[in-house]
Design a protein around this motif. Structure first.
Motif, PDB file in Angstrom:
ATOM      1  N   UNK A   8       0.927  -1.281  -0.040  1.00 20.12           N
ATOM      2  CA  UNK A   8      -0.077  -0.048  -0.144  1.00 20.12           C
ATOM      3  C   UNK A   8       0.737   1.145  -0.099  1.00 20.12           C
ATOM      4  N   UNK A   9       0.484   2.275  -0.741  1.00 19.32           N
ATOM      5  CA  UNK A   9       1.323   3.460  -0.793  1.00 19.32           C
ATOM      6  C   UNK A   9       0.938   4.485   0.175  1.00 19.32           C
ATOM      7  N   UNK A  10       1.901   4.933   0.735  1.00 18.42           N
ATOM      8  CA  UNK A  10       1.573   6.051   1.654  1.00 18.42           C
ATOM      9  C   UNK A  10       0.909   7.266   1.247  1.00 18.42           C
ATOM     10  N   UNK A  11       0.102   7.901   2.052  1.00 23.50           N
ATOM     11  CA  UNK A  11      -0.744   9.259   1.841  1.00 23.50           C
ATOM     12  C   UNK A  11       0.425  10.449   1.592  1.00 23.50           C
ATOM     13  N   UNK A  12       0.249  11.120   0.203  1.00 14.62           N
ATOM     14  CA  UNK A  12       0.964  12.222   0.209  1.00 14.62           C
ATOM     15  C   UNK A  12       0.427  13.546   0.776  1.00 14.62           C
ATOM     16  N   UNK A  13      -0.747  13.548   0.536  1.00 16.51           N
ATOM     17  CA  UNK A  13      -1.500  14.650   1.071  1.00 16.51           C
ATOM     18  C   UNK A  13      -2.071  14.777   2.468  1.00 16.51           C
ATOM     19  N   UNK A  14      -1.593  15.732   3.120  1.00 11.27           N
ATOM     20  CA  UNK A  14      -2.013  15.811   4.783  1.00 11.27           C
ATOM     21  C   UNK A  14      -3.452  16.477   4.771  1.00 11.27           C
ATOM     22  N   UNK A  15      -4.043  16.761   5.753  1.00 13.36           N
ATOM     23  CA  UNK A  15      -5.207  17.299   6.029  1.00 13.36           C
ATOM     24  C   UNK A  15      -4.848  19.045   5.867  1.00 13.36           C
ATOM     25  N   UNK A  16      -3.640  19.403   6.479  1.00  9.71           N
ATOM     26  CA  UNK A  16      -3.248  20.779   6.169  1.00  9.71           C
ATOM     27  C   UNK A  16      -3.060  21.057   4.772  1.00  9.71           C
ATOM     28  N   UNK A  17      -2.408  20.322   3.877  1.00 11.09           N
ATOM     29  CA  UNK A  17      -2.501  20.191   2.389  1.00 11.09           C
ATOM     30  C   UNK A  17      -3.726  20.546   1.758  1.00 11.09           C
ATOM     31  N   UNK A  18      -4.689  19.679   2.147  1.00 15.27           N
ATOM     32  CA  UNK A  18      -5.636  19.550   1.480  1.00 15.27           C
ATOM     33  C   UNK A  18      -6.685  20.900   1.823  1.00 15.27           C
ATOM     34  N   UNK A  19      -6.620  21.428   3.171  1.00 15.30           N
ATOM     35  CA  UNK A  19      -7.162  22.726   3.455  1.00 15.30           C
ATOM     36  C   UNK A  19      -6.579  23.991   2.694  1.00 15.30           C
ATOM     37  N   UNK A  20      -5.398  23.900   2.652  1.00 14.82           N
ATOM     38  CA  UNK A  20      -4.674  24.981   1.757  1.00 14.82           C
ATOM     39  C   UNK A  20      -4.929  25.202   0.485  1.00 14.82           C
ATOM     40  N   UNK A  21      -5.114  23.953  -0.136  1.00 15.66           N
ATOM     41  CA  UNK A  21      -5.441  23.631  -1.731  1.00 15.66           C
ATOM     42  C   UNK A  21      -6.870  24.217  -1.760  1.00 15.66           C
ATOM     43  N   UNK A  22      -7.717  23.885  -0.813  1.00 13.21           N
ATOM     44  CA  UNK A  22      -9.069  24.421  -1.125  1.00 13.21           C
ATOM     45  C   UNK A  22      -9.197  25.745  -0.742  1.00 13.21           C
ATOM     46  N   UNK A  23      -8.423  26.351   0.115  1.00 12.31           N
ATOM     47  CA  UNK A  23      -8.479  27.766   0.382  1.00 12.31           C
ATOM     48  C   UNK A  23      -8.165  28.524  -1.037  1.00 12.31           C
ATOM     49  N   UNK A  24      -7.155  28.082  -1.720  1.00 16.61           N
ATOM     50  CA  UNK A  24      -6.735  28.829  -2.830  1.00 16.61           C
ATOM     51  C   UNK A  24      -7.904  28.672  -4.087  1.00 16.61           C
ATOM     52  N   UNK A  25      -8.462  27.383  -4.145  1.00 20.49           N
ATOM     53  CA  UNK A  25      -9.415  26.966  -5.004  1.00 20.49           C
ATOM     54  C   UNK A  25     -10.530  27.795  -4.963  1.00 20.49           C
TER      55      UNK A  25
END
Length: 46
Positions: A1-18
């Motif tokens: 199984x591949x490790x998760x690259x995106x953290x919750x912090x990364x997702x929230x940062x990306x959503x804020x810009x989008x």
């Protein structure tokens, strides 16, 4: 199984810009993902 690259912090940062209407680019790096904000502006002719 591949490790998760995106953290919750990364997702929230990306959503804020989008939500502002800008674009993002996700670049995988050794320790996770680098998030780049891409802003497009129209160039008006004088």
């Amino acid at each position: 199984m591949q490790k998760q690259l995106l953290t919750e912090k990364d997702i929230k940062s990306a959503e804020a810009v989008l939500t502002k209407g800008d674009r993002i680019e996700l670049i995988p790096i050794k320790d996770g993902v680098k998030i780049i904000k891409i802003k497009r502006e129209e160039i008006k002719n004088a």
